[in-house]
Design an enzyme around this catalytic site. Structure first.
Site, PDB file in Angstrom:
ATOM      1  CG  ASP A 115      -8.347  75.379 134.045  1.00 47.05           C
ATOM      2  OD1 ASP A 115      -7.473  75.937 133.437  1.00 47.05           O
ATOM      3  OD2 ASP A 115      -9.338  75.334 133.797  1.00 47.05           O
TER       4      ASP A 115
ATOM      5  CG  ASP B 114     -11.354  70.663 137.994  1.00 49.61           C
ATOM      6  OD1 ASP B 114     -11.972  71.436 137.241  1.00 49.61           O
ATOM      7  OD2 ASP B 114     -10.342  71.352 138.664  1.00 49.61           O
TER       8      ASP B 114
ATOM      9  CG  ASP C 103      -7.795  72.410 141.381  1.00 51.61           C
ATOM     10  OD1 ASP C 103      -8.681  72.161 140.533  1.00 51.61           O
ATOM     11  OD2 ASP C 103      -7.087  73.385 141.442  1.00 51.61           O
TER      12      ASP C 103
END
Length: 247
Positions: A20, A18, A194
């Site tokens: 961000d 991922d 996240d």
């Protein structure tokens, strides 16, 4: 569970990252993220050592990922899988519903509340409330109401953002598509993310792909392993580069 460097194998694993909150720290606004100075070089080394089996899987459009990771043009999935560039450089875009009606329904709500931000994407619309966290519930309700009246979308909650995305794709689907192609096929998928938006990816790699999910930060997750923050991920990957045998 904590994560050890030896648990990643460059010759046998396919790495999906991922962006961000994983490769870069979250920022108050989507366009204000600042990649670490050594990020590009590290990703280039990882891609080389993995014989190309490295991809970025993000809610951002692929064009934005290219901007922040230039001059790299990695295999990438954008907008939660609505668009995907394979290892050969071929970009595939799934048909996506228009977000115009969602924009019309949400624009008055955003105009009434300073600090909110609408981010249009192809086939998705994100409502950011990082600058107005007290409006979280109001944002969720506004998005749910809008999506209930516009077919073809589902609601996805993230860190200080609630997003309407085309219901036909998610990050698990994107990873599955990569795993059917060279150089990913036949490897163990490892996905690092996240946020709640990454749970579909964790679910696919661990239940269908026989792989490993790694959660960055706090919060409940299906992921089997965990690292504290993007800096800890960078440290883990750099250590993996140092100790892994070269082939």
């Amino acid at each position: 569970m904590s994560l050890q460097t030896h648990e990643y194998d460059f010759s046998a694993d396919a790495l999906f990252l991922d962006f961000d909150g994983t490769l870069v720290n979250l920022a108050p606004e989507p366009d204000s993220v600042v990649p670490a100075p050594d990020l590009i070089e590290m990703l280039q080394q990882l891609q080389t050592r993995a014989n190309g089996a490295l991809a970025v899987v993000s809610g951002r459009p692929v064009a934005q990922l290219d901007h922040y990771l230039a001059p790299l043009r990695l295999p990438a999935a954008g907008v939660h899988g609505l668009e995907r560039r394979d290892a050969s450089g071929r970009l595939v875009q799934l048909a996506a519903p228009s977000t115009d009606e969602l924009m019309e329904r949400l624009a008055p709500f955003v105009a009434r509340h300073p600090g909110l931000l609408l981010e249009p994407k192809r086939g998705a619309l994100a409502l950011h409330y990082r600058k107005a966290p007290h409006l979280e519930q109001a944002c969720i309700e506004a998005m749910n109401y809008a999506v209930a009246h516009v077919p073809g979308f589902s609601v996805l909650r993230g860190k200080m953002v609630v997003e309407a995305k085309a219901a036909l794709a998610d990050k698990g689907d994107a990873i599955a598509a990569f795993m059917r192609e060279a150089p990913f096929t036949g490897r163990r998928p490892v996905f690092v993310g996240d946020d709640v938006t990454d749970e579909a990816g964790f679910n696919w790699v661990q239940t269908l792909g026989g792989g490993l999910g790694i959660k960055i930060g706090e919060g409940e997750s299906r992921a089997q392993m965990r690292l504290d923050n993007p800096a800890a991920l960078h440290q883990w990957l750099e250590q993996a580069l140092r100790v892994a045998p070269r082939v």
